[in-house]
Design an enzyme around this catalytic site. Structure first.
Site, PDB file in Angstrom:
ATOM      1  N   GLU A  16       0.827  -1.216   0.000  1.00 17.43           N
ATOM      2  CA  GLU A  16       0.000   0.000   0.000  1.00 17.43           C
ATOM      3  C   GLU A  16       0.861   1.267   0.000  1.00 17.43           C
ATOM      4  O   GLU A  16       0.542   2.240  -0.687  1.00 17.43           O
ATOM      5  CB  GLU A  16      -0.946  -0.002   1.203  1.00 17.43           C
ATOM      6  CG  GLU A  16      -2.038  -1.051   1.149  1.00 17.43           C
ATOM      7  CD  GLU A  16      -3.008  -0.840  -0.003  1.00 17.43           C
ATOM      8  OE1 GLU A  16      -3.104   0.297  -0.518  1.00 17.43           O
ATOM      9  OE2 GLU A  16      -3.665  -1.814  -0.406  1.00 17.43           O
ATOM     10  N   TYR A  99      -7.463   5.725   4.163  1.00 16.38           N
ATOM     11  CA  TYR A  99      -7.533   4.716   3.096  1.00 16.38           C
ATOM     12  C   TYR A  99      -6.606   3.534   3.391  1.00 16.38           C
ATOM     13  O   TYR A  99      -7.016   2.361   3.352  1.00 16.38           O
ATOM     14  CB  TYR A  99      -7.171   5.328   1.739  1.00 16.38           C
ATOM     15  CG  TYR A  99      -6.733   4.289   0.741  1.00 16.38           C
ATOM     16  CD1 TYR A  99      -7.663   3.454   0.135  1.00 16.38           C
ATOM     17  CD2 TYR A  99      -5.378   4.085   0.454  1.00 16.38           C
ATOM     18  CE1 TYR A  99      -7.270   2.458  -0.745  1.00 16.38           C
ATOM     19  CE2 TYR A  99      -4.972   3.101  -0.420  1.00 16.38           C
ATOM     20  CZ  TYR A  99      -5.917   2.287  -1.023  1.00 16.38           C
ATOM     21  OH  TYR A  99      -5.525   1.302  -1.879  1.00 16.38           O
ATOM     22  N   ASP A 117     -10.579   4.439  -2.482  1.00 11.01           N
ATOM     23  CA  ASP A 117      -9.480   4.919  -3.310  1.00 11.01           C
ATOM     24  C   ASP A 117     -10.055   5.547  -4.580  1.00 11.01           C
ATOM     25  O   ASP A 117     -11.268   5.722  -4.716  1.00 11.01           O
ATOM     26  CB  ASP A 117      -8.504   3.788  -3.634  1.00 11.01           C
ATOM     27  CG  ASP A 117      -9.056   2.784  -4.636  1.00 11.01           C
ATOM     28  OD1 ASP A 117     -10.297   2.759  -4.862  1.00 11.01           O
ATOM     29  OD2 ASP A 117      -8.255   2.022  -5.216  1.00 11.01           O
TER      30      ASP A 117
END
Length: 335
Positions: A16, A99, A117
């Site tokens: 991520e 997020y 996202d």
């Protein structure tokens, strides 16, 4: 992609962070490199800064790498190597926003938090015909609340991944697969022939242009470099002696003044002038050139350190400089 279906929070977190502001095809190579070099968070935490930044070289947005190291060391040293398994605790990690916390929480620990996202913004805005700008405070609130209401609580991780994949492969930014989409009859954007109008944004990025001229002052097979420490682009990366201009300049016009002010010797000769280089960042476009000098007497350059050609290969540089070094291997062998 190797992180699909992954349950190890370290690997999910690493993927991520790498994919923030980075295309998947580019990030995949870096992810595999990091996992091979640092298979565990403890190994990453114990690594020297410069080796990690060198591994990150070319990926950009180097504050992510700085946060990566800070978080790895926090978990290794303060949390006994255990990755936090509560949403609020994950959110407290450096470089982790809502997020990323939702992604780690739902994928690794099946926590009931919606991942919002760019793909999710696009799918929801088109399907529901939401005209509130996604980059506004109100828009972020509306989309986050809606995504939470739609979340499939028994399988939040699976649902989040499915919705993100749907946006990436079907409800794409350009040339979406609307004609074969199974949701097209309920999609307000499609029904109203307005797919290209979603999602709505209110802000346009204002870009600035910078002109960077780098002097490679060589003396006895060593060259002068420094680490960028100011809160600007490329923080913690290395660079050569810099002359920054507000507009394009003829190198030979600005060089004499720069030499007089920054290099305490007149025993230097210009041996090589590079082509013009360009790098496009999100908010900036960088142009510039590299000037190689051969100095017969050691120059006195304040704030820079001397390194050998061998040491040069081990230092992390911004992509702008790395491209030059890669392109000019033959020229560098002159020194």
């Amino acid at each position: 992609m190797p992180w699909k279906g992954e349950k190890d929070p370290y690997r999910i977190w690493l993927s991520e962070i790498i994919l923030q502001q980075t295309r998947v095809d580019q990030g995949l190579e870096y992810y595999n490199r990091f996992i091979k070099t640092y298979p565990s968070i403890q190994q990453l935490a114990a690594a020297p800064d410069e080796k990690v930044f060198k591994l990150w070289e070319g990926l950009g947005y180097y504050s992510r790498c700085k946060n990566l190291l800070a978080t790895a060391r926090h978990i290794a040293n303060n949390l006994q190597g255990h990755f936090p398994d509560k949403y609020q605790d994950i959110l407290q990690l450096k470089g982790v926003g809502p997020y990323t916390a939702a992604a780690i929480g739902s994928f690794a620990f099946n926590l009931p938090h919606a991942v919002v996202d760019g793909n999710v913004f696009r799918v929801l805005s088109r399907y529901f015909g939401i005209t509130t700008p996604i980059d506004s405070t109100e828009g972020k609130k509306i989309f986050t609340q809606l995504a939470g209401e739609l979340l499939h609580l028994p399988s939040p991780g699976l649902y989040n991944q499915a919705l993100m994949d749907f946006g990436a492969t079907v409800c794409k930014p350009q040339l979406p697969e609307c004609s074969t989409c199974i949701l097209n009859k309920q999609c307000k954007a499609f029904v109203n022939n307005a797919v290209s109008q979603y999602p709505v944004k209110e802000k346009s990025i204002v870009k600035k242009t910078r002109w960077l001229y780098y002097i490679l002052a060589w003396h006895n097979n060593t060259v002068y470099v420094r680490k960028r420490t100011s809160k600007d682009i490329w923080q913690n990366l290395y660079e050569f002696m810099l002359i920054e201009q507000t507009e394009a300049a003829d190198v030979m016009d600005i060089l004499p003044d720069a030499l007089a002010k920054q290099i305490n010797t007149n025993h230097c000769q210009v041996l090589h002038l590079s082509n013009l280089y360009k790098q496009v960042l999100t908010h900036q476009t960088i142009y510039g050139q590299f000037i190689s000098l051969q100095c017969t007497k050691a120059p006195g350059i304040t704030g820079y350190e001397k390194v050998t050609k061998a040491a040069l290969q081990q230092l992390p540089f911004p992509k702008f400089i790395s491209n030059y070094l890669k392109d000019n291997t033959v020229s560098l062998n002159l020194f």
